[in-house]
Design an enzyme around this catalytic site. Structure first.
Site, PDB file in Angstrom:
ATOM      1  N   GLU A  46      -7.524 -10.116  -1.768  1.00 26.62           N
ATOM      2  CA  GLU A  46      -7.670  -8.657  -1.823  1.00 26.62           C
ATOM      3  C   GLU A  46      -7.971  -8.275  -3.268  1.00 26.62           C
ATOM      4  O   GLU A  46      -7.208  -8.619  -4.177  1.00 26.62           O
ATOM      5  CB  GLU A  46      -6.377  -7.975  -1.346  1.00 26.62           C
ATOM      6  N   ASP A  57       0.762   2.262  -6.838  1.00 24.11           N
ATOM      7  CA  ASP A  57       1.001   1.065  -7.629  1.00 24.11           C
ATOM      8  C   ASP A  57       2.021   1.280  -8.748  1.00 24.11           C
ATOM      9  O   ASP A  57       2.097   2.332  -9.362  1.00 24.11           O
ATOM     10  CB  ASP A  57      -0.320   0.563  -8.208  1.00 24.11           C
TER      11      ASP A  57
END
Length: 261
Positions: A46, A57
């Site tokens: 990914e 994140d």
């Protein structure tokens, strides 16, 4: 059928997916990392498209996004890098980005480019599911690109079952409500979530990979116990040694899979 479908047709357990940010640690690191990973016991890659405001994140991936952008990485450059290597890609590749990047590039043009470059799937966490079904689902099918949806502990179970029927390639199970890289291990709350999903009426034909908080052999093995495998991002990025990229990657992957039964 794309490379993700082919992967799960041949192998449906202990799937190791590695996430990293394109253009980190250096602008020319992306292809180097793909080359190294696809020659190791890694099943899927990914690649994060760097973004100035990566909502989901934690600090490690946020920092890799910041450095990548400072290095000059953007979507057009990423595509041009992959184009040079597309004929040598042997592993399923998924791009993770945000809807704005997809929209600004031109949605069909983006999917056409992915098809041309042997990219098999997309993760766009801020693309509403109903909007995807109405506007983009047929385009994804046209170009054989998998759209992968996320299920979190806050997702209503009926909604999770619905997402399992819409997602293509695999379903991304987010282990906790925290951002990436914030938890060190899985506790009772996460295990209970995994068990509830496993025994639910979720579509059993769709493979499940667990991400967020997967950072060592122990957590990867737990992913394999409750799902088809796991996705590792923050701790992999943290392990990258700019002075000896290949050795640091080999050492990291070996630590994850070594003696995994």
């Amino acid at each position: 059928m794309n490379r993700i479908h082919n992967l799960f047709k041949k192998k449906n357990k202990k799937i190791l997916c590695i996430y990293f940010t394109a253009g980190y640690p250096n602008i020319d690191s992306t292809i180097k990392i793909i080359k190294i990973l696809q020659n190791l016991p890694v099943d899927l890659i990914e690649i994060g498209i760097p973004y100035s405001d990566p909502l989901a994140d934690g600090m490690i991936i946020q920092n890799s996004n910041k450095i990548s952008l400072e290095n000059g990485m953007d979507l057009s450059f990423l595509f041009s890098e992959i184009e040079k290597f597309k004929d040598y890609i042997t592993i399923p590749i998924v791009l993770m980005g945000y809807y704005n990047q997809f929209y600004k590039f031109g949605e069909e043009k983006f999917l056409e480019k992915c098809k041309k470059l042997n990219i098999s799937g997309l993760i766009l966490p801020d693309l509403p599911v109903e909007y995807f079904i109405k506007k983009y689902r047929s385009l994804f099918k046209k170009y054989l690109i998998s759209m992968i949806f996320l299920v979190t502990p806050e997702t209503d179970l009926n909604r999770a079952i619905f997402l399992s029927k819409i997602s293509d390639g695999f379903l991304y199970l987010v282990s906790s409500n925290s951002i990436t890289g914030e938890i060190d291990s899985f506790g009772k709350e996460q295990i209970s979530f995994f068990e509830n999903i496993k025994k639910s009426s979720i579509d059993k034909k769709i493979p499940i990979l667990i991400g967020f908080g997967v950072k060592n052999k122990n957590t990867f093995e737990l992913c394999c116990k409750y799902a088809n495998g796991g996705i590792i991002g923050s701790s992999f990025i943290e392990s990258l040694n700019n002075q000896n990229l290949e050795m640091s990657i080999k050492k990291y992957i070996n630590n994850i899979i070594n003696n995994t039964n």
